[in-house]
Design a protein around this motif. Structure first.
Motif, mmCIF file in Angstrom:
data_model
loop_
_atom_site.group_PDB
_atom_site.id
_atom_site.type_symbol
_atom_site.label_atom_id
_atom_site.label_comp_id
_atom_site.label_asym_id
_atom_site.label_seq_id
_atom_site.Cartn_x
_atom_site.Cartn_y
_atom_site.Cartn_z
ATOM 1 N N SER A 120 12.400 -7.831 27.027
ATOM 2 C CA SER A 120 11.310 -8.270 27.913
ATOM 3 C C SER A 120 11.350 -9.776 28.171
ATOM 4 O O SER A 120 10.428 -10.322 28.765
ATOM 5 N N ALA A 121 12.420 -10.453 27.717
ATOM 6 C CA ALA A 121 12.446 -11.923 27.757
ATOM 7 C C ALA A 121 12.569 -12.482 29.169
ATOM 8 O O ALA A 121 13.111 -11.843 30.073
ATOM 9 N N GLY A 122 12.076 -13.708 29.321
ATOM 10 C CA GLY A 122 12.291 -14.459 30.564
ATOM 11 C C GLY A 122 11.217 -14.193 31.600
ATOM 12 O O GLY A 122 10.419 -13.256 31.480
ATOM 13 N N GLN A 123 11.216 -15.046 32.615
ATOM 14 C CA GLN A 123 10.226 -14.932 33.678
ATOM 15 C C GLN A 123 10.696 -13.958 34.757
ATOM 16 O O GLN A 123 11.830 -14.050 35.211
ATOM 17 N N GLY A 124 9.818 -13.048 35.156
ATOM 18 C CA GLY A 124 10.057 -12.248 36.356
ATOM 19 C C GLY A 124 10.840 -10.968 36.153
ATOM 20 O O GLY A 124 11.880 -10.928 35.496
ATOM 21 N N ARG A 125 10.316 -9.894 36.685
ATOM 22 C CA ARG A 125 11.009 -8.611 36.832
ATOM 23 C C ARG A 125 10.578 -8.053 38.185
ATOM 24 O O ARG A 125 9.531 -8.439 38.718
ATOM 25 N N ILE A 126 11.354 -7.103 38.693
ATOM 26 C CA ILE A 126 10.988 -6.485 39.966
ATOM 27 C C ILE A 126 10.058 -5.296 39.723
ATOM 28 O O ILE A 126 10.359 -4.442 38.873
ATOM 29 N N PHE A 127 8.966 -5.253 40.474
ATOM 30 C CA PHE A 127 8.202 -4.007 40.573
ATOM 31 C C PHE A 127 8.606 -3.367 41.892
ATOM 32 O O PHE A 127 8.385 -3.921 42.965
ATOM 33 N N ARG A 128 9.208 -2.188 41.826
ATOM 34 C CA ARG A 128 9.603 -1.431 43.027
ATOM 35 C C ARG A 128 9.203 0.013 42.822
ATOM 36 O O ARG A 128 9.195 0.504 41.689
ATOM 37 N N HIS A 129 8.874 0.688 43.922
ATOM 38 C CA HIS A 129 8.525 2.103 43.814
ATOM 39 C C HIS A 129 9.736 3.026 43.975
ATOM 40 O O HIS A 129 9.723 4.161 43.502
ATOM 41 N N ALA A 130 10.767 2.574 44.692
ATOM 42 C CA ALA A 130 11.889 3.459 45.021
ATOM 43 C C ALA A 130 12.716 3.800 43.781
ATOM 44 O O ALA A 130 13.195 2.902 43.085
ATOM 45 N N HIS A 131 12.811 5.078 43.492
ATOM 46 C CA HIS A 131 13.658 5.592 42.418
ATOM 47 C C HIS A 131 14.230 6.918 42.897
ATOM 48 O O HIS A 131 13.576 7.628 43.658
ATOM 49 N N GLU A 132 15.427 7.227 42.423
ATOM 50 C CA GLU A 132 16.060 8.482 42.883
ATOM 51 C C GLU A 132 15.235 9.698 42.520
ATOM 52 O O GLU A 132 15.168 10.672 43.262
ATOM 53 N N ASP A 133 14.624 9.669 41.335
ATOM 54 C CA ASP A 133 13.890 10.830 40.832
ATOM 55 C C ASP A 133 12.425 10.724 41.274
ATOM 56 O O ASP A 133 11.710 9.816 40.834
#
Ligand SMILES: Cc1cc2nc3c(=O)[nH]c(=O)nc-3n(C[C@H](O)[C@H](O)[C@H](O)COP(=O)(O)OP(=O)(O)OC[C@H]3O[C@@H](n4cnc5c(N)ncnc54)[C@H](O)[C@@H]3O)c2cc1C
Length: 387
Positions: free
Chosen positions: A61-74
């Protein structure tokens, strides 16, 4: 999410939660998932101890920033992520913080049409195609691109440091700063947790220890098929005179047009830095060490070369690195699953930051009822790749 009746008879944990004193629970690991699980357990009245051997949020979970995205194959994972988006909003209210940026998530490349098709049945998730002019307006850092592009309106950059800090602050009195050596089911019923200087038993133990989960689970008789690799992500400054300070979307490039087929990027809250990574890792050896340290350096070099080609709005000299271990399940890059039984629950998967509030909710429900909710039982292979 479905209740326990959808999954067979309630286990002894549910009876304990209903009748007796607050269930004594332990969560191992204060990454974003363990923090979310401990927070959700407390909200349900459980007595929680949160074990962490290092700084909270210092692992995957380290560091600043992750992407929140809805698109997933499943599509089942899309539904979980949509639930998680609602819970992120609840956390924003509860903590009085912005935890996901309002600037959306952009994706380019041939996969865009597949993503839009998967999201189509989810009317509550606003997504649309982006014309080249609007793409350039929203992401002026990007080199000329006239191919497929889309915007996930409610996606964005997760304010990871703020989320970890807010949850850690809330859970400080539950935190035990100890390395867990072993977790063991006892014949008498409770589950034992041993650290360097403590030995305690609990009604239920939840393992959210990232890379530490599979070894601890194995000692307690649960075998998790986790693959471990090392990953690198670099941060670059927006060039002077660039669009510093304005809201930038997150970015995924599956096009291959700039020499890489899997690239992700997310802006820092200051709008002056963008972190960029390739969707690639280098594997660990069976003894846990890195098989080829030169491969990690090569991934960093490829990231710099990509920035030079694709993101002329960034200074290609990295100003920051995140190196960390990542854990994957064999059924896909976004695969996630819960293993549970007899007072012990373990979670494994990859790309989990965005799901953390929903996973925390599911882990709390599992710990208190003995039933794994939704499609999260490992046998369902949630996040399965089609290919
Ligand atoms: C560079 C990078 C980019 C990413 N991008 C995205 C993204 O854009 N979107 C997304 O959703 N996800 C992304 N991910 C994945 C996401 O960050 C992780 O899946 C998520 O942070 C995992 O959280 P966790 O709590 O399960 O594990 P961790 O954060 O690893 O937490 C586990 C904790 O357990 C502790 N621990 C381990 N063993 C023990 C022990 N024996 N005793 C006590 N404590 C122990 C560790 O110290 C650690 O703090 C990315 C990951 C990386 C590395």
């Amino acid at each position: 999410m479905p209740g326990p009746s959808d999954h067979g008879a309630p286990a002894r944990d549910e009876e304990a939660a209903r009748s007796g004193p607050a269930a004594r629970t332990a969560v191992v690991g204060a990454g974003i998932v363990g923090l979310a699980a401990a927070h959700a357990l407390r909200a349900r009245g459980a007595d929680v101890t949160l074990y962490e051997s290092g700084p909270p949020g210092g692992g995957q979970s380290a560091g600043q920033g992750r992407i929140f995205r809805h698109a997933h194959e499943d599509p089942r994972l899309v539904a979980l992520v949509a639930r998680s988006r609602a819970l992120w909003r609840e956390w924003e209210q509860e903590f009085g913080l912005e935890l996901i940026s309002p600037d959306g998530a952009v994706a380019i490349g041939d996969g865009v049409e597949d993503k839009l098709r998967t999201l189509e049945p989810f009317e509550e998730i606003p997504v649309r195609r982006l014309a080249p002019e609007e793409l350039h307006e929203r992401l002026p850092l990007l080199a000329a691109w006239t191919g497929p592009a889309m915007l996930d309106v409610d996606g964005g950059a997760i304010r990871t440091l703020a989320a970890v800090a807010a949850l850690t602050d809330r859970l400080e009195d539950a935190m035990l700063r100890e390395h867990v050596l072993s977790v063991r089911r006892t014949d008498a019923g409770p589950v034992e947790v041993r650290t360097g200087t403590t030995c305690e038993t609990y009604d239920h133990v939840v393992l959210c220890a990232g890379r530490g989960t599979a070894p601890l689970a194995r000692g307690a008789g649960l075998d998790l098929p986790v693959e471990v690799g090392a990953h690198v992500r670099l941060t670059f400054a927006v060039t002077p005179g660039g669009p510093a300070g304005r809201g930038l979307p997150t970015f995924q490039d599956g096009s291959g047009a700039f020499g890489e087929t899997g690239v992700y990027a997310a802006p820092y809250p200051d709008g002056r830095h963008f972190s960029v990574g390739l969707s690639a890792d280098t594997p660990a050896r069976p003894d846990g060490g890195l098989a080829d340290p030169a491969a990690l350096a090569a991934l960093a070099d490829r990231t710099v070369a990509y920035v030079e080609r694709a993101l002329p709005g960034l200074d290609p000299r990295p100003v920051d690195h995140v190196h960390c271990w990542v854990t994957r399940l064999p059924w896909g890059d976004d695969g996630v699953g819960i293993w549970s039984g007899d007072g012990l629950t373990a979670l494994a998967g990859h790309n989990l930051f965005k799901q953390a509030p929903a996973l925390g909710e599911a882990l709390a429900e599992t710990a208190l009822t003995g039933a794994v909710p939704g499609h999260l039982h490992h046998g369902q292979q949630l996040g399965r790749s089609a290919g």
